[in-house]
Design an enzyme around this catalytic site. Sequence first.
Site, short mmCIF file in Angstrom:
data_model
loop_
_atom_site.label_atom_id
_atom_site.label_comp_id
_atom_site.label_asym_id
_atom_site.label_seq_id
_atom_site.Cartn_x
_atom_site.Cartn_y
_atom_site.Cartn_z
N GLU A 1 0.82 -1.33 -0.01
CA GLU A 1 -0.29 0.08 0.29
C GLU A 1 0.94 1.17 0.10
OE1 GLU A 1 -3.59 -0.70 2.52
OE2 GLU A 1 -2.68 -2.29 3.31
N SER B 1 -6.66 -1.94 1.99
CA SER B 1 -7.08 -1.39 0.50
C SER B 1 -7.63 -2.57 0.11
CB SER B 1 -5.84 -0.86 0.37
OG SER B 1 -5.65 0.46 0.53
N TYR C 1 -9.82 3.32 -5.31
CA TYR C 1 -8.41 4.76 -5.45
C TYR C 1 -8.48 5.55 -6.88
CZ TYR C 1 -7.43 3.11 -0.70
OH TYR C 1 -7.03 2.67 0.53
N ARG D 1 -11.71 3.89 11.84
CA ARG D 1 -12.31 4.06 11.11
C ARG D 1 -12.74 2.57 10.28
NH1 ARG D 1 -10.16 3.84 5.50
NH2 ARG D 1 -11.12 1.16 5.87
N ASP E 1 -15.53 -0.46 9.31
CA ASP E 1 -16.37 -1.08 8.14
C ASP E 1 -17.71 -1.22 8.47
OD1 ASP E 1 -14.62 0.92 6.70
OD2 ASP E 1 -12.94 -1.16 6.40
N GLU F 1 -14.52 -4.49 9.72
CA GLU F 1 -13.43 -4.18 10.13
C GLU F 1 -12.63 -3.06 10.32
OE1 GLU F 1 -10.56 -4.18 5.62
OE2 GLU F 1 -11.64 -5.90 6.07
N ASN G 1 -9.98 -0.18 10.84
CA ASN G 1 -8.73 0.36 10.15
C ASN G 1 -7.95 1.79 10.97
OD1 ASN G 1 -6.31 2.09 8.60
ND2 ASN G 1 -7.19 0.80 6.67
N GLY H 1 -7.46 5.94 4.88
CA GLY H 1 -6.33 6.22 4.61
C GLY H 1 -7.33 7.95 4.15
#
Length: 316
Positions: A16, A152, A222, A261, A263, A276, A278, A282
């Site tokens: 990443e 990612s 992305y 963050r 999800d 999950e 993070n 990002g």
Amino acid sequence: MVMPTVAVLAGGLSHERDVSLRSGRRLSAALREQGLTVEEWDTDAGLLDRLRSERPDAAVVALHGGQGENGSVQTVLEMLKVPYVGTSSRGCRRAWDKPTAKAVLSAAGYATPDWVVLPHSTFRELGAQGVLDAIVDHLGLPLILKPDQGGSALGAQVVRDAAELPAAMVGCFAYGDTVLAERLVEGVEVAVAVVERDGEPEALPAVEIVPESGVYDYTSRYTAGLTDFFAPARLPEESAKAVGELAVAAHKLLGLRDISRTDAIVSADGTVQFLEVNSSPGLTETSTVPMAIETAGTSLGAVFADLVARAIRRSA
């Protein structure tokens, strides 16, 4: 007043790297707009000497994957006593391992899609086809396969037919030695940022994710134009509240700090399912955290400038 000097750590050697560099550049520009002196540092062999000789007032970890999220870089910062924005090394390790995060949230009573975790060695020693058949018998179809660690959506594969499973498993193993096979839940996919203010984690408005391909994979994440985002998410008030509560619970239960963050999926019956979390989300032009921050009525620079100040106070 002398503004602090901040080192934004980005890049690294994980899969990443490119995403991390994009996050680092955007964050650096946002912090400079707040009047901070910002330096962008790659996490290479010269990092330790640089931290010692140029010692910043604080560091911000904008690394994705590998050492930036598994707690390694955070451990180095802690040993050198450099204040930094983000989760501690121990919290990073818990969040980095997806099965661990799912198990913690499940034990606390939060819904998460059923899953199994198997290393590559199990398929080699017991016979790949037999193990794959057992996975389908246990979880059913469709499934999503993903490396047990990483971000990612690299290596993530959706499987709707058992015939697709062997190739999907091989693709997943390209990014890790252990695979998390999870029952695919259909519904509204959301990302919920959590930011600590005055020491208390607060959920920002959820961002709804609608990928053109139907799967929110690396390309959809992305590449501008391949995913539609709705901020705030188009959810009933009760569901919006529930995803916010889930994100704050994940932040607390996993021992995260400053910003995270989560999800999640909201299924048709309104059930909120944890996917999950993070610990170093990002911050690119297509990332959901900056969208949530703007929807909340503030800016990326203002949020992180406040977190920098908190990190410096925390070290004192």
